[in-house]
Design a protein around this motif. Structure first.
Motif, PDB file in Angstrom:
ATOM      1  N   GLY A 278       4.642  21.348  -8.825  1.00 53.92           N
ATOM      2  CA  GLY A 278       5.333  20.062  -8.911  1.00 53.92           C
ATOM      3  C   GLY A 278       5.211  19.248  -7.638  1.00 53.92           C
ATOM      4  O   GLY A 278       5.008  18.017  -7.671  1.00 53.92           O
ATOM      5  N   ASP A 279       5.321  19.869  -6.470  1.00 52.50           N
ATOM      6  CA  ASP A 279       5.218  19.133  -5.205  1.00 52.50           C
ATOM      7  C   ASP A 279       3.832  18.547  -5.015  1.00 52.50           C
ATOM      8  O   ASP A 279       3.666  17.408  -4.547  1.00 52.50           O
ATOM      9  N   SER A 280       2.799  19.314  -5.393  1.00 52.12           N
ATOM     10  CA  SER A 280       1.429  18.826  -5.228  1.00 52.12           C
ATOM     11  C   SER A 280       1.193  17.594  -6.099  1.00 52.12           C
ATOM     12  O   SER A 280       0.560  16.610  -5.668  1.00 52.12           O
ATOM     13  N   LEU A 281       1.670  17.658  -7.355  1.00 54.74           N
ATOM     14  CA  LEU A 281       1.519  16.496  -8.235  1.00 54.74           C
ATOM     15  C   LEU A 281       2.262  15.277  -7.669  1.00 54.74           C
ATOM     16  O   LEU A 281       1.778  14.134  -7.747  1.00 54.74           O
ATOM     17  N   MET A 282       3.439  15.509  -7.086  1.00 47.82           N
ATOM     18  CA  MET A 282       4.208  14.407  -6.506  1.00 47.82           C
ATOM     19  C   MET A 282       3.455  13.793  -5.321  1.00 47.82           C
ATOM     20  O   MET A 282       3.387  12.578  -5.162  1.00 47.82           O
ATOM     21  N   PHE A 283       2.834  14.692  -4.515  1.00 48.17           N
ATOM     22  CA  PHE A 283       2.081  14.187  -3.363  1.00 48.17           C
ATOM     23  C   PHE A 283       0.898  13.329  -3.805  1.00 48.17           C
ATOM     24  O   PHE A 283       0.626  12.269  -3.238  1.00 48.17           O
ATOM     25  N   MET A 284       0.184  13.800  -4.847  1.00 42.18           N
ATOM     26  CA  MET A 284      -0.969  13.050  -5.334  1.00 42.18           C
ATOM     27  C   MET A 284      -0.524  11.690  -5.909  1.00 42.18           C
ATOM     28  O   MET A 284      -1.206  10.663  -5.741  1.00 42.18           O
ATOM     29  N   ASP A 285       0.614  11.724  -6.609  1.00 48.06           N
ATOM     30  CA  ASP A 285       1.131  10.477  -7.187  1.00 48.06           C
ATOM     31  C   ASP A 285       1.485   9.472  -6.076  1.00 48.06           C
ATOM     32  O   ASP A 285       1.221   8.272  -6.193  1.00 48.06           O
ATOM     33  N   LYS A 286       2.071   9.983  -4.971  1.00 48.61           N
ATOM     34  CA  LYS A 286       2.401   9.081  -3.857  1.00 48.61           C
ATOM     35  C   LYS A 286       1.142   8.501  -3.217  1.00 48.61           C
ATOM     36  O   LYS A 286       1.107   7.337  -2.803  1.00 48.61           O
ATOM     37  N   ILE A 287       0.072   9.332  -3.138  1.00 45.87           N
ATOM     38  CA  ILE A 287      -1.187   8.841  -2.580  1.00 45.87           C
ATOM     39  C   ILE A 287      -1.724   7.691  -3.419  1.00 45.87           C
ATOM     40  O   ILE A 287      -2.144   6.643  -2.914  1.00 45.87           O
ATOM     41  N   VAL A 288      -1.707   7.874  -4.781  1.00 42.44           N
ATOM     42  CA  VAL A 288      -2.215   6.833  -5.680  1.00 42.44           C
ATOM     43  C   VAL A 288      -1.390   5.558  -5.570  1.00 42.44           C
ATOM     44  O   VAL A 288      -1.937   4.442  -5.456  1.00 42.44           O
ATOM     45  N   HIS A 289      -0.068   5.688  -5.574  1.00 44.95           N
ATOM     46  CA  HIS A 289       0.793   4.514  -5.504  1.00 44.95           C
ATOM     47  C   HIS A 289       0.666   3.806  -4.151  1.00 44.95           C
ATOM     48  O   HIS A 289       0.683   2.556  -4.079  1.00 44.95           O
ATOM     49  N   SER A 290       0.539   4.550  -3.077  1.00 49.64           N
ATOM     50  CA  SER A 290       0.369   3.943  -1.758  1.00 49.64           C
ATOM     51  C   SER A 290      -0.940   3.170  -1.685  1.00 49.64           C
ATOM     52  O   SER A 290      -1.012   2.075  -1.105  1.00 49.64           O
ATOM     53  N   ALA A 291      -1.996   3.764  -2.283  1.00 46.53           N
ATOM     54  CA  ALA A 291      -3.291   3.067  -2.292  1.00 46.53           C
ATOM     55  C   ALA A 291      -3.207   1.781  -3.112  1.00 46.53           C
ATOM     56  O   ALA A 291      -3.758   0.737  -2.719  1.00 46.53           O
ATOM     57  N   GLU A 292      -2.519   1.837  -4.255  1.00 45.84           N
ATOM     58  CA  GLU A 292      -2.354   0.634  -5.073  1.00 45.84           C
ATOM     59  C   GLU A 292      -1.567  -0.436  -4.319  1.00 45.84           C
ATOM     60  O   GLU A 292      -1.912  -1.633  -4.345  1.00 45.84           O
ATOM     61  N   ARG A 293      -0.495  -0.008  -3.638  1.00 46.56           N
ATOM     62  CA  ARG A 293       0.318  -0.971  -2.883  1.00 46.56           C
ATOM     63  C   ARG A 293      -0.481  -1.567  -1.724  1.00 46.56           C
ATOM     64  O   ARG A 293      -0.386  -2.772  -1.430  1.00 46.56           O
ATOM     65  N   MET A 294      -1.270  -0.709  -1.073  1.00 49.27           N
ATOM     66  CA  MET A 294      -2.112  -1.211   0.016  1.00 49.27           C
ATOM     67  C   MET A 294      -3.125  -2.220  -0.502  1.00 49.27           C
ATOM     68  O   MET A 294      -3.377  -3.254   0.125  1.00 49.27           O
ATOM     69  N   SER A 295      -3.701  -1.959  -1.671  1.00 48.44           N
ATOM     70  CA  SER A 295      -4.670  -2.888  -2.263  1.00 48.44           C
ATOM     71  C   SER A 295      -4.015  -4.230  -2.572  1.00 48.44           C
ATOM     72  O   SER A 295      -4.582  -5.297  -2.291  1.00 48.44           O
ATOM     73  N   LYS A 296      -2.807  -4.185  -3.146  1.00 45.62           N
ATOM     74  CA  LYS A 296      -2.094  -5.428  -3.457  1.00 45.62           C
ATOM     75  C   LYS A 296      -1.719  -6.182  -2.186  1.00 45.62           C
ATOM     76  O   LYS A 296      -1.787  -7.420  -2.119  1.00 45.62           O
ATOM     77  N   LEU A 297      -1.335  -5.425  -1.145  1.00 47.77           N
ATOM     78  CA  LEU A 297      -0.967  -6.055   0.122  1.00 47.77           C
ATOM     79  C   LEU A 297      -2.167  -6.782   0.730  1.00 47.77           C
ATOM     80  O   LEU A 297      -2.047  -7.905   1.226  1.00 47.77           O
ATOM     81  N   ILE A 298      -3.332  -6.165   0.661  1.00 48.65           N
ATOM     82  CA  ILE A 298      -4.541  -6.794   1.206  1.00 48.65           C
ATOM     83  C   ILE A 298      -4.865  -8.068   0.439  1.00 48.65           C
ATOM     84  O   ILE A 298      -5.214  -9.106   1.016  1.00 48.65           O
ATOM     85  N   LYS A 299      -4.761  -8.013  -0.890  1.00 52.02           N
ATOM     86  CA  LYS A 299      -5.041  -9.196  -1.702  1.00 52.02           C
ATOM     87  C   LYS A 299      -4.070 -10.335  -1.374  1.00 52.02           C
ATOM     88  O   LYS A 299      -4.469 -11.498  -1.246  1.00 52.02           O
ATOM     89  N   ASP A 300      -2.776  -9.992  -1.230  1.00 46.98           N
ATOM     90  CA  ASP A 300      -1.777 -11.032  -0.914  1.00 46.98           C
ATOM     91  C   ASP A 300      -2.017 -11.651   0.459  1.00 46.98           C
ATOM     92  O   ASP A 300      -1.878 -12.867   0.651  1.00 46.98           O
ATOM     93  N   LEU A 301      -2.380 -10.783   1.443  1.00 43.75           N
ATOM     94  CA  LEU A 301      -2.667 -11.325   2.778  1.00 43.75           C
ATOM     95  C   LEU A 301      -3.887 -12.237   2.758  1.00 43.75           C
ATOM     96  O   LEU A 301      -3.918 -13.270   3.431  1.00 43.75           O
ATOM     97  N   LEU A 302      -4.884 -11.878   1.972  1.00 48.16           N
ATOM     98  CA  LEU A 302      -6.063 -12.718   1.862  1.00 48.16           C
ATOM     99  C   LEU A 302      -5.705 -14.063   1.228  1.00 48.16           C
ATOM    100  O   LEU A 302      -6.146 -15.118   1.689  1.00 48.16           O
ATOM    101  N   ASN A 303      -4.899 -14.016   0.182  1.00 48.62           N
ATOM    102  CA  ASN A 303      -4.456 -15.272  -0.450  1.00 48.62           C
ATOM    103  C   ASN A 303      -3.651 -16.125   0.524  1.00 48.62           C
ATOM    104  O   ASN A 303      -3.802 -17.351   0.585  1.00 48.62           O
ATOM    105  N   PHE A 304      -2.777 -15.463   1.300  1.00 56.66           N
ATOM    106  CA  PHE A 304      -1.951 -16.187   2.268  1.00 56.66           C
ATOM    107  C   PHE A 304      -2.815 -16.880   3.320  1.00 56.66           C
ATOM    108  O   PHE A 304      -2.571 -18.031   3.685  1.00 56.66           O
ATOM    109  N   SER A 305      -3.829 -16.180   3.827  1.00 60.25           N
ATOM    110  CA  SER A 305      -4.680 -16.765   4.875  1.00 60.25           C
ATOM    111  C   SER A 305      -5.538 -17.886   4.324  1.00 60.25           C
ATOM    112  O   SER A 305      -5.925 -18.801   5.055  1.00 60.25           O
ATOM    113  N   ARG A 306      -5.869 -17.861   3.035  1.00 62.32           N
ATOM    114  CA  ARG A 306      -6.746 -18.866   2.456  1.00 62.32           C
ATOM    115  C   ARG A 306      -6.003 -20.141   2.059  1.00 62.32           C
ATOM    116  O   ARG A 306      -6.636 -21.172   1.826  1.00 62.32           O
ATOM    117  N   ILE A 307      -4.681 -20.088   1.978  1.00 60.70           N
ATOM    118  CA  ILE A 307      -3.922 -21.251   1.483  1.00 60.70           C
ATOM    119  C   ILE A 307      -4.196 -22.475   2.348  1.00 60.70           C
ATOM    120  O   ILE A 307      -4.521 -23.561   1.843  1.00 60.70           O
TER     121      ILE A 307
END
Length: 493
Positions: A278-307
């Motif tokens: 169970g802990d290993s699955l939780m760790f992998m899930d956190k890795i996936v969600h962190s990567a998704e959040r990081m991807s969204k953060l990069i996209k938002d920062l790019l949009n912000f700089s381009r405005i």
């Protein structure tokens, strides 16, 4: 210091205007006083001429009486009728001359009385002369008494005329002095006013010269500032272009390893998930969600700089179409939350369509994100035309549209109003509500780039109303005007 620079030219302009006003007043006064003095001098000169006429008339009358006396005496002594020619002419002219003298003496009561007496003396003298001529014609012997009487009356007439002439000459001297005084006063007035006018014009010219020199200096400084500003703008544009390229490359390069992290994390979970506890699955899930959040953060920062860096042309944009498209994209989420929608009539404005899409996407997403579990969500979007004087940040006299995006969600304390529009400023933890903390900063930048204004009204537990004010059209003045300085906090706390 800036206020002093603004006040100084106004004071200088007032001084120049006052100097020219004084010069014009002096010129007008000079014309008026000169005209008055000239008229006064003309009147005095006319009175002198009048006096000359009176003296001349008196001397003419005396001369005519002498002609009568000489003609009558010559005829009596010689019995020659040729002596009667000047005698008869004088008798004809005397009444006319006396009448003219009466007309000339009308302005002097004393001389009028003397003229009346003169008439009597002339008449008495003529009476003696005519009697002698008649006696001679009648061949009556010469009577010595008439000759003596004639001489006495002639002497009386001479004395009276002398008195009248002396009086007129006294008046003439006085009037000559008055005329000379008037002429002198006229010259003094003209010279004084001309000198004052010249001085005021010289002072005004000096002030104007100083003002022109000051303006030339300011213009030279402004040109120097403009040159430096153009160079700084060029450097800033080059820097922005480099930053934009850097942001694009960085986002592209950062997105690639994130996608690999997500892909390999998903592969590991799919292949070896049955071997994980169970802990290993939780760790992998956190890795996936962190990567998704990081991807969204990069996209938002790019949009912000381009405005603000991405230059696009302002075109007519139907906000109703943009809002409807966003609501269609969020249709499943809206139905899943059972949101009550109220969308009023929205205007068409001059704007950049892609930036309007960012603006309303973030506002609508916020309204759908921060809902209360026990209340049916409400999303109300309305627009009203207003004048720029409604908000101090706007231009008075211009037409704006006040667009409100209202919800009945969790709300926030308005003491945090200045913080919510800054980058990475979150009022709630990442575990409570998803998001990168950039959405409202994008809204702020879009509004500023469109020369508008954004604010919000809210109370905890009673919902939030975001107020976006946008101009109906973008004028040339807006293009030239610098955007207000924005302070963003980049704290990740």
């Amino acid at each position: 210091m800036k206020i002093l620079h603004q006040v100084a030219p106004k004071i200088m302009n007032r001084r120049i205007a006052f100097g020219f006003f004084v010069a014009m007043v002096l010129i007008a006064s000079g014309f008026t006083l000169s005209f008055y003095s000239y008229n006064q001098y003309g009147n005095d000169t006319e009175r002198v001429r009048h006096t000359y006429e009176v003296v001349g008339s008196l001397e003419t009358i005396l001369s005519l009486v002498k002609d009568v006396e000489t003609g009558s005496r010559g005829y009596v002594l010689t019995n020659d009728t040729t002596y009667l020619e000047p005698y008869k002419i004088a008798l004809t002219l005397l009444p006319v001359r006396l009448k003219q003298l009466h007309a000339l003496m009308g302005d002097n009561a004393l001389q009028v009385q003397r003229t009346t007496l003169l008439d009597q003396l002339v008449e008495a003298k003529l009476e003696v002369s005519q009697m002698r001529v008649k006696n001679r014609m009648a061949k009556v012997p010469i009577v010595l008494k008439l000759s003596t009487e004639g001489r006495l009356r002639m002497d009386a007439l001479r004395r009276h005329v002398a008195i009248m002439v002396d009086t007129e000459r006294t008046l003439m001297e006085m009037r000559n002095r008055q005329a000379a005084r008037s002429f002198r006063n006229t010259l003094i007035i003209i010279f004084t006013l001309s000198l004052l006018t010249f001085l005021s014009l010289v002072i005004s010219y000096r002030l104007l010269e100083q003002e022109l020199a000051s303006r030339q200096q300011n213009e030279d400084q402004l040109r120097a500032y403009e040159s430096r500003l153009k160079e700084q703008i060029r450097q800033l544009e080059a820097s922005n272009e480099e930053l934009e390229r850097f942001a694009f490359v960085a986002s592209h390069d950062l997105q690639e390893p994130l996608r690999k992290i997500q892909s390999f994390a998903n592969l590991i979970t799919d292949r070896y998930g049955n071997l994980f506890d169970g802990d290993s699955l939780m760790f992998m899930d956190k890795i996936v969600h962190s990567a998704e959040r990081m991807s969204k953060l990069i996209k938002d920062l790019l949009n912000f700089s381009r405005i603000s860096n991405h230059q696009e042309e302002f075109k007519p944009v139907a906000l109703a179409t943009i809002v409807q498209r966003i609501l269609d994209d969020q249709e499943l989420r809206i139905k899943g939350l059972d949101v009550r929608l109220e969308v009023g009539q929205l205007p068409m404005i001059q704007a950049i369509g892609s930036q309007m899409d960012h603006l309303f996407t973030n506002l609508i997403s916020n309204a759908l994100k921060f809902t209360r579990a026990d209340v049916q969500p409400l999303l109300r979007i309305q627009a009203n035309p207003i004048d720029g004087s409604t908000y101090p940040e706007l231009i008075s006299g211009r037409l704006y549209f006040e667009i409100t995006v209202e919800d009945n969600g969790i709300g926030f304390d308005e003491k945090y109003l200045d913080h919510i529009f800054k980058v990475f400023q979150r009022l709630h933890g990442k575990s409570e509500f998803e998001g990168t903390g950039i959405g409202l900063a994008i809204c702020k930048r879009v509004t500023v780039s469109h020369h508008g204004h954004i604010t919000a009204r809210s109370q905890p537990g009673k919902g939030t109303t975001f107020i976006v004010v946008l101009p109906e059209s973008q004028s040339l003045y807006d293009y030239d005007r610098s955007n207000p300085t924005e302070n963003y906090s980049y704290s990740a706390s």
